[in-house]
Design a protein around this motif. Structure first.
Motif, mmCIF file in Angstrom:
data_model
loop_
_atom_site.group_PDB
_atom_site.id
_atom_site.type_symbol
_atom_site.label_atom_id
_atom_site.label_comp_id
_atom_site.label_asym_id
_atom_site.label_seq_id
_atom_site.Cartn_x
_atom_site.Cartn_y
_atom_site.Cartn_z
ATOM 1 N N THR A 58 53.660 -23.298 -34.600
ATOM 2 C CA THR A 58 52.393 -23.439 -33.811
ATOM 3 C C THR A 58 52.842 -24.479 -32.981
ATOM 4 O OG1 THR A 58 51.006 -22.971 -35.712
ATOM 5 C CG2 THR A 58 49.885 -24.378 -33.880
ATOM 6 N N TYR A 59 53.435 -25.765 -33.022
ATOM 7 C CA TYR A 59 53.974 -26.634 -32.393
ATOM 8 C C TYR A 59 54.598 -26.086 -31.161
ATOM 9 C CZ TYR A 59 56.538 -30.702 -30.551
ATOM 10 O OH TYR A 59 57.466 -31.441 -29.939
ATOM 11 N N GLU A 60 55.465 -25.140 -31.271
ATOM 12 C CA GLU A 60 56.540 -24.903 -30.486
ATOM 13 C C GLU A 60 55.712 -23.867 -29.317
ATOM 14 O OE1 GLU A 60 59.411 -23.027 -32.543
ATOM 15 O OE2 GLU A 60 60.599 -25.010 -32.759
ATOM 16 N N LYS A 61 54.689 -23.253 -29.844
ATOM 17 C CA LYS A 61 54.274 -22.055 -29.048
ATOM 18 C C LYS A 61 53.217 -22.965 -28.116
ATOM 19 C CE LYS A 61 50.895 -18.301 -29.032
ATOM 20 N NZ LYS A 61 50.031 -17.363 -29.853
ATOM 21 N N GLN A 62 52.363 -24.039 -28.597
ATOM 22 C CA GLN A 62 51.365 -24.648 -27.908
ATOM 23 C C GLN A 62 52.402 -25.521 -26.905
ATOM 24 O OE1 GLN A 62 48.470 -26.771 -29.988
ATOM 25 N NE2 GLN A 62 48.080 -25.120 -31.366
ATOM 26 N N LEU A 63 53.419 -26.296 -27.413
ATOM 27 C CA LEU A 63 54.300 -27.007 -26.363
ATOM 28 C C LEU A 63 54.681 -26.415 -25.385
ATOM 29 C CD1 LEU A 63 55.784 -29.756 -25.911
ATOM 30 C CD2 LEU A 63 57.559 -28.953 -27.474
ATOM 31 N N GLU A 64 55.238 -25.299 -25.342
ATOM 32 C CA GLU A 64 55.555 -24.385 -24.334
ATOM 33 C C GLU A 64 54.563 -23.943 -23.213
ATOM 34 O OE1 GLU A 64 58.329 -20.188 -23.648
ATOM 35 O OE2 GLU A 64 57.026 -20.446 -25.379
ATOM 36 N N ALA A 65 53.507 -23.741 -23.853
ATOM 37 C CA ALA A 65 52.380 -23.383 -22.838
ATOM 38 C C ALA A 65 52.042 -24.558 -21.902
ATOM 39 C CB ALA A 65 51.157 -23.072 -23.686
#
Length: 299
Positions: A58-65
């Motif tokens: 979840t963190y990595e997905k949101q961080l990339e966005a």
């Protein structure tokens, strides 16, 4: 014990008696085993509102966005000549460097600069206190982050005795005036205080002490941070009370969970800036349990 650790931290006492939530605790920083009373409260210490870390995926997905949006911000700054300053403050081991790293990770270093000043020279000590910081403010199109800033005089210097009470009081009076000049000149100014619980700090210090890559980061100043927790708290509260203004507010980020803190910092800046192609859905909603404004949120 690793000899490198001994050599670089030889002056640090092994055992400390600490008062944590009214309980006297013995903490041996050289013991490779972290005490259970620290481990059990490393995430929830200090009243942290989440009892689990944010999931990595979840963190990595949101961080990339969010980082995609930061790249848009940098393009906007270049084209418009707008300027951004983000000040990162907090206790030692609060995660300032890690947050800055994620902010700058995909930005061009040509117009995104991090400032982490060493102690002042003799010449700088004879100057107006804010002078060396003013020299680091952005030119047109730049995004500048400060890993610690003029707010050294707000907390660290008075606690450690590196400035006089008169110098500290003068700073608290002048900092809002200095920041009004920055904002009046059109610079977008963000001030982040990353707040962590005591057990969180102790766990991170312990990890530094026993890391072959990070042991050099543990110092006598960190020792003082452990022993003078309450002194740092009093100075933090006074500083934020005196320097939280409508035009240059403090954004407090609860940072026991580094992942939520990093997302919170980036999301807060993106929500405050108007730039072409801004994707509101990608930015998402702030976690108001983790991110808030000024002294009221700390209380």
């Amino acid at each position: 014990m690793n000899k490198a650790l001994d050599n670089d931290t030889s002056e640090i006492r092994k055992s400390l008696m600490l008062s944590v939530d009214g309980v006297e605790r013995l903490f041996d920083i050289d013991d490779p085993k972290l005490p259970g009373w620290i481990e059990d409260h490393a995430l929830t210490g200090g009243g942290y509102p989440h009892d689990e870390k944010l999931k990595k995926k979840t963190y990595e997905k949101q961080l990339e966005a969010l980082q995609i949006e930061l790249v848009k911000v940098q393009n906007w700054l270049r084209e418009s000549g707008e300027r951004v300053v983000a000040v990162f403050e907090g206790r030692d081991a609060a995660g300032k460097g890690g947050s800055i790293k994620r902010v700058r990770e995909y930005l061009s270093p040509r117009t995104a600069r991090n400032v982490a000043l060493v102690k002042p020279t003799e010449t700088e000590r004879g100057q107006w206190y804010f002078q060396r910081y003013a020299a680091q403010l952005p030119t047109a199109g730049e995004f500048v982050t400060f890993d610690r800033s003029w707010y050294n005089r707000g907390v660290i210097e008075p606690v450690m005795g590196f400035c006089t009470p008169q110098e500290h009081e003068k700073f608290l009076d002048e900092a809002p005036k200095f920041e009004r000049m920055i904002v009046n000149d059109g610079i977008h100014l963000f001030k982040f205080w990353l707040n962590i619980g005591r057990e969180t700090q102790l766990k991170r210090f312990h990890a530094r002490r026993h890391s072959r890559l990070k042991y050099w980061k543990f110092s006598s100043v960190d020792l003082a941070a452990m022993e003078r927790w309450d002194d740092f708290t009093r100075m933090r509260d006074l500083m934020i009370e005196r320097t939280h203004t409508d035009y240059a507010p403090w954004t407090v980020v609860l940072a026991n969970d580094k992942r939520r803190a990093r997302l919170g910092v980036i999301r807060h800046m993106l929500a405050a800036l108007s730039y072409p192609g801004r994707n509101v859905e990608a930015i998402g909603e702030e976690d108001k349990k983790v991110v808030g404004a000024g002294p009221a949120f700390l209380r």
